[in-house]
Design an enzyme around this catalytic site. Sequence first.
Site, PDB file in Angstrom:
ATOM      1  N   ILE A  36       0.868  -1.167   0.000  1.00  0.00           N
ATOM      2  CA  ILE A  36       0.000   0.000   0.000  1.00  0.00           C
ATOM      3  C   ILE A  36       0.911   1.225   0.000  1.00  0.00           C
ATOM      4  O   ILE A  36       2.060   1.170   0.428  1.00  0.00           O
ATOM      5  CB  ILE A  36      -0.987   0.035   1.187  1.00  0.00           C
ATOM      6  CG1 ILE A  36      -0.258  -0.107   2.525  1.00  0.00           C
ATOM      7  CG2 ILE A  36      -2.026  -1.060   1.050  1.00  0.00           C
ATOM      8  CD1 ILE A  36      -1.205  -0.051   3.723  1.00  0.00           C
ATOM      9  N   ASP A  37       0.405   2.336  -0.504  1.00  0.00           N
ATOM     10  CA  ASP A  37       1.219   3.533  -0.668  1.00  0.00           C
ATOM     11  C   ASP A  37       1.741   4.051   0.662  1.00  0.00           C
ATOM     12  O   ASP A  37       1.128   3.826   1.714  1.00  0.00           O
ATOM     13  CB  ASP A  37       0.403   4.640  -1.344  1.00  0.00           C
ATOM     14  CG  ASP A  37      -0.095   4.250  -2.717  1.00  0.00           C
ATOM     15  OD1 ASP A  37       0.517   3.360  -3.325  1.00  0.00           O
ATOM     16  OD2 ASP A  37      -1.102   4.832  -3.167  1.00  0.00           O
ATOM     17  N   ARG A  38       2.820   4.802   0.591  1.00  0.00           N
ATOM     18  CA  ARG A  38       3.405   5.402   1.793  1.00  0.00           C
ATOM     19  C   ARG A  38       2.370   6.235   2.549  1.00  0.00           C
ATOM     20  O   ARG A  38       2.285   6.167   3.787  1.00  0.00           O
ATOM     21  CB  ARG A  38       4.588   6.295   1.400  1.00  0.00           C
ATOM     22  CG  ARG A  38       5.207   7.034   2.584  1.00  0.00           C
ATOM     23  CD  ARG A  38       6.300   7.984   2.123  1.00  0.00           C
ATOM     24  NE  ARG A  38       5.754   9.041   1.271  1.00  0.00           N
ATOM     25  CZ  ARG A  38       6.485   9.988   0.700  1.00  0.00           C
ATOM     26  NH1 ARG A  38       7.806  10.001   0.857  1.00  0.00           N
ATOM     27  NH2 ARG A  38       5.916  10.911  -0.048  1.00  0.00           N
TER      28      ARG A  38
END
Length: 306
Positions: free
Chosen positions: A136-138
Amino acid sequence: MKQIITADQSGERADALLPRCISGLTRSAAQRLLETGAVTVNGKRVKKSYLTAAGDQFLVEIPDPEPVLDLKPQNIPLDIIYEDADVIVVNKPVGLVVHPAPGHPDGTLVNALLFHCGDSLSGINGELRPGIVHRIDRDTSGLLIAAKHDQAHLALAEQLQDHSLARVYEAIAVGGLREDQGTISAPIGRHPTDRKKMAVDRQRGRAAVTHYTVLVRYPGFTHIECRLETGRTHQIRVHLASIGHPLLGDTVYGAKKPVPGLAGQCLHARRLRFRHPSTGALVELECPLPEYFVQKEMEIAKLQKI
């Protein structure tokens, strides 16, 4: 580095031909090159399952090797939602990068997992991504599963492929979505001019499907639930932006000005469902909305009453 290969036989899969002809190239690496458009056959992109014809001309663009990163265990606190001998599921906070990469050599979730799990992480995704099954994105928070050995990793990866590993997100979108429920089906690929971004690409993108349900409506905003049928990079962010409703706080696909009180977009991986890789039992997990998300929604709700 560019390399030209001429197929010497017919009926061979492209992802089998490339590693046979290029020293040191694995089949999984060949598949990634094919999927990202780094390989053309007779001037056209092809799928990894493409069957060669004798005389086909393959142009392969092999990227320069990334700088070697020294991967070290680091004592970074983890919010562990579930753990056993096969898997570990954590609630990732906003701002934590999942795995090391140029620009983020340490301080990542992988560094934390190495400290917590030691050598008990799968190696299928390479030295820089031990245990990592999906990302999942930062600047997205929420549930992420990691595998402690290769057998578990393969079982979970198969569930990702057949869509039985279910991931449900909650998000705040800008504007009012017209329908209470909907499906966005639009292929996603690299942005044509900004390689750090993704975009809807109906000619060369990979199939991507996002289902959404409206949970709460506010003036100018909508709290929604999103269920992924596929798992493309930035999928929810790209899909919502493509229909004119980018996520609140998303300065990449929405308004460029940061939202006060938000370090990233309002997007949280809230629920996760999978079959246990060893027992086959159904595992369903949930984590609460984080403080940043709740606080921003409360501010929006107060505006409604003014």
